[in-house]
Design a protein around this motif. Structure first.
Motif, PDB file in Angstrom:
ATOM      1  N   ASP A  86       0.687  -1.199   0.029  1.00 12.24           N
ATOM      2  CA  ASP A  86      -0.072   0.092   0.128  1.00 12.24           C
ATOM      3  C   ASP A  86       0.839   1.193  -0.021  1.00 12.24           C
ATOM      4  N   ARG A  87       2.041   1.188  -0.663  1.00 13.67           N
ATOM      5  CA  ARG A  87       2.797   2.402  -0.648  1.00 13.67           C
ATOM      6  C   ARG A  87       3.203   2.971  -2.035  1.00 13.67           C
ATOM      7  N   TRP A  88       2.658   2.153  -3.122  1.00 11.02           N
ATOM      8  CA  TRP A  88       2.762   2.590  -4.518  1.00 11.02           C
ATOM      9  C   TRP A  88       1.364   2.569  -5.152  1.00 11.02           C
ATOM     10  N   SER A 135      12.587  11.057  -2.366  1.00 11.31           N
ATOM     11  CA  SER A 135      11.859  10.670  -3.874  1.00 11.31           C
ATOM     12  C   SER A 135      10.216  10.987  -3.921  1.00 11.31           C
ATOM     13  N   LYS A 136      10.082  12.115  -3.552  1.00 14.51           N
ATOM     14  CA  LYS A 136       8.576  12.632  -3.743  1.00 14.51           C
ATOM     15  C   LYS A 136       7.787  12.049  -4.988  1.00 14.51           C
ATOM     16  N   GLY A 137       6.977  11.261  -4.659  1.00 17.26           N
ATOM     17  CA  GLY A 137       6.093  10.855  -6.044  1.00 17.26           C
ATOM     18  C   GLY A 137       6.517   9.771  -6.836  1.00 17.26           C
ATOM     19  N   ARG A 138       7.822   9.198  -6.631  1.00 21.67           N
ATOM     20  CA  ARG A 138       8.374   8.197  -7.423  1.00 21.67           C
ATOM     21  C   ARG A 138       8.849   6.953  -6.598  1.00 21.67           C
ATOM     22  N   ALA A 139       8.249   5.942  -6.736  1.00 21.49           N
ATOM     23  CA  ALA A 139       8.929   4.668  -6.060  1.00 21.49           C
ATOM     24  C   ALA A 139       9.911   4.061  -6.792  1.00 21.49           C
ATOM     25  N   PRO A 224      14.132  -2.217 -34.843  1.00 21.80           N
ATOM     26  CA  PRO A 224      13.903  -1.121 -33.926  1.00 21.80           C
ATOM     27  C   PRO A 224      13.823  -1.795 -32.634  1.00 21.80           C
ATOM     28  N   LYS A 225      14.057  -0.637 -31.525  1.00 20.22           N
ATOM     29  CA  LYS A 225      14.068  -0.932 -30.168  1.00 20.22           C
ATOM     30  C   LYS A 225      12.701  -0.566 -29.670  1.00 20.22           C
ATOM     31  N   PHE A 226      11.919  -1.302 -29.060  1.00 22.73           N
ATOM     32  CA  PHE A 226      10.744  -0.782 -28.290  1.00 22.73           C
ATOM     33  C   PHE A 226      10.919  -0.866 -26.911  1.00 22.73           C
ATOM     34  N   MET A 227      11.004   0.106 -25.905  1.00 15.29           N
ATOM     35  CA  MET A 227      11.030   0.031 -24.683  1.00 15.29           C
ATOM     36  C   MET A 227      10.388   1.385 -23.803  1.00 15.29           C
ATOM     37  N   ALA A 228       9.547   0.762 -22.924  1.00 19.85           N
ATOM     38  CA  ALA A 228       8.861   1.962 -22.261  1.00 19.85           C
ATOM     39  C   ALA A 228       9.722   2.160 -20.868  1.00 19.85           C
ATOM     40  N   GLN A 229       9.575   3.278 -20.226  1.00 22.84           N
ATOM     41  CA  GLN A 229      10.312   3.527 -19.124  1.00 22.84           C
ATOM     42  C   GLN A 229       9.353   4.308 -18.023  1.00 22.84           C
ATOM     43  N   PRO A 230       8.315   3.635 -17.560  1.00 30.00           N
ATOM     44  CA  PRO A 230       7.394   4.347 -16.787  1.00 30.00           C
ATOM     45  C   PRO A 230       7.956   4.535 -15.495  1.00 30.00           C
ATOM     46  N   ALA A 231       7.402   5.467 -14.803  1.00 31.76           N
ATOM     47  CA  ALA A 231       7.800   5.485 -13.236  1.00 31.76           C
ATOM     48  C   ALA A 231       6.404   4.608 -12.554  1.00 31.76           C
ATOM     49  N   LEU A 232       7.046   3.876 -11.193  1.00 30.25           N
ATOM     50  CA  LEU A 232       6.152   3.329 -10.572  1.00 30.25           C
ATOM     51  C   LEU A 232       5.824   4.574  -9.589  1.00 30.25           C
ATOM     52  N   LEU A 233       4.726   4.965  -9.313  1.00 32.74           N
ATOM     53  CA  LEU A 233       4.590   6.300  -8.440  1.00 32.74           C
ATOM     54  C   LEU A 233       4.199   5.722  -6.957  1.00 32.74           C
ATOM     55  N   LEU A 234       4.663   6.660  -6.099  1.00 31.18           N
ATOM     56  CA  LEU A 234       4.759   6.591  -4.622  1.00 31.18           C
ATOM     57  C   LEU A 234       3.519   7.401  -4.077  1.00 31.18           C
ATOM     58  N   LYS A 235       3.032   6.521  -3.189  1.00 32.93           N
ATOM     59  CA  LYS A 235       2.132   7.153  -2.382  1.00 32.93           C
ATOM     60  C   LYS A 235       3.120   8.276  -1.330  1.00 32.93           C
ATOM     61  N   GLY A 236       3.067   9.694  -1.514  1.00 32.06           N
ATOM     62  CA  GLY A 236       3.710  10.421  -0.621  1.00 32.06           C
ATOM     63  C   GLY A 236       5.437  10.457  -1.016  1.00 32.06           C
ATOM     64  N   GLU A 237       6.163  10.176   0.013  1.00 30.02           N
ATOM     65  CA  GLU A 237       7.505  10.241  -0.006  1.00 30.02           C
ATOM     66  C   GLU A 237       8.226   8.978   0.710  1.00 30.02           C
ATOM     67  N   LEU A 238       9.433   8.838   0.784  1.00 35.06           N
ATOM     68  CA  LEU A 238      10.144   7.984   1.348  1.00 35.06           C
ATOM     69  C   LEU A 238      10.491   8.463   2.890  1.00 35.06           C
ATOM     70  N   SER A 239      10.336   7.757   3.608  1.00 28.17           N
ATOM     71  CA  SER A 239      10.601   7.832   5.237  1.00 28.17           C
ATOM     72  C   SER A 239      11.943   7.481   5.715  1.00 28.17           C
ATOM     73  N   ARG A 247      12.219  -2.099   7.148  1.00 20.16           N
ATOM     74  CA  ARG A 247      12.229  -1.081   6.089  1.00 20.16           C
ATOM     75  C   ARG A 247      12.336  -1.457   4.831  1.00 20.16           C
ATOM     76  N   ALA A 248      11.566  -1.009   4.054  1.00 14.45           N
ATOM     77  CA  ALA A 248      11.595  -1.563   2.533  1.00 14.45           C
ATOM     78  C   ALA A 248      12.957  -1.324   2.058  1.00 14.45           C
ATOM     79  N   PRO A 249      13.300  -2.160   0.938  1.00 17.16           N
ATOM     80  CA  PRO A 249      14.769  -2.006   0.128  1.00 17.16           C
ATOM     81  C   PRO A 249      14.872  -0.603  -0.617  1.00 17.16           C
ATOM     82  N   VAL A 250      13.886  -0.148  -0.980  1.00 21.98           N
ATOM     83  CA  VAL A 250      13.894   1.282  -1.625  1.00 21.98           C
ATOM     84  C   VAL A 250      14.488   2.373  -0.475  1.00 21.98           C
ATOM     85  N   VAL A 251      13.969   2.079   0.725  1.00 20.73           N
ATOM     86  CA  VAL A 251      14.495   2.938   1.898  1.00 20.73           C
ATOM     87  C   VAL A 251      15.683   2.491   2.172  1.00 20.73           C
TER      88      VAL A 251
END
Length: 260
Positions: A86-88, A135-139, A224-239, A247-251
């Motif tokens: 529930d963080r993304w 990392s406000k907004g991006r997970a 041709p190369k086809f690749m997307a590079q989306p952000a996985l959005l973060l609910k809020g920001e990292l603590s 704690r989560a690995p991203v933190v």
């Protein structure tokens, strides 16, 4: 939680800044997505003579094959493991596509950079979008391969471990953070890091720490190369200052960089 990533994969994400997920989605899904993209390209799929530009950017994509490719239950469990339950935010788009073609022309967009995550004073000027140490907004940054990508096919260059250097750069910038261009100008801090290529078969996804420095490169292959590079959005920001275990690995990666 039923964990999917091994302890080694989690350690690699924390220390190297990314983890590669093979067969994250099917080749059939990738082919359906590529068919849609070819329908929007101003060139002939079967005639390389019409591939006159090194890169063509296509708009936002929200059709079913794109959404399915990044929203499997398998991937969702990995997101929980890396970021926390529930963080993304579930992906509703895979963003724009920089479709890369074999070419001797300079694509003009191969600078090393970190993707920004929240707007500055002018939301329409992406070069002024910002990144902060929370990392406000991006997970995550995701590199989603819809075509097979070899070392000749303009694979994204990943500067392994650079997320640790970037976290230290951002620490002194506070909540306001740094702009996309300001941060890009300081990435010499990580210039000695090992560089690896984001190669793989269609259906591969690289899940990257949001601070990971990366760059495009010229295409020296044949298709041709086809690749997307989306952000996985973060609910809020990292603590990053919180106490306690689990704690989560991203933190944990940020805390490692800051010596916490």
């Amino acid at each position: 939680m039923n964990e999917i990533l091994s302890k080694q994969q989690i350690s690699d994400f924390i220390n190297h800044g990314f983890v590669r997920i093979d067969k994250a989605f099917s080749k059939a899904t990738a082919e359906k997505a590529v068919d849609i993209l070819w329908g929007d390209l101003p060139c002939d799929r079967h005639d390389p003579a019409t591939w006159t530009e090194p890169v063509i950017r296509l708009g936002m994509y929200t059709q079913r094959p794109f959404i399915d490719s990044v929203n499997s239950p398998h991937l969702h469990r990995i997101f929980d493991q890396l970021i926390g339950t529930d963080r993304w935010v579930r992906c509703q788009s895979v963003g724009t596509f920089p479709v890369r073609f074999p070419s001797e022309k300079n694509p003009g967009d191969t600078g090393m950079h970190v993707d920004a995550s929240f707007p500055g004073t002018d939301p329409d000027n992406y070069m002024e979008w910002r990144v902060n140490v929370k990392s406000k907004g991006r997970a995550l940054l995701m590199l989603v391969l819809y075509s097979d990508v070899s070392e000749a096919d303009a694979p994204t260059i990943i500067r392994q471990g650079s997320h640790l250097d970037v976290a230290r750069l951002l620490e002194g910038a506070g909540d306001a953070g740094m702009s996309f261009m300001e941060l890009a100008s300081q990435l010499s801090e990580s210039s000695l890091r090992e560089e690896v290529f984001a190669t793989g078969e269609a259906g591969t996804i690289y899940l990257c720490h949001p601070f990971l420095a990366h760059a495009a490169q010229a295409h020296e292959g044949s298709q041709p190369k086809f690749m997307a590079q989306p952000a996985l959005l973060l609910k809020g920001e990292l603590s990053v200052d919180g106490e306690g275990s689990g704690r989560a690995p991203v933190v944990e990666a940020v805390r490692l960089a800051l010596g916490r």
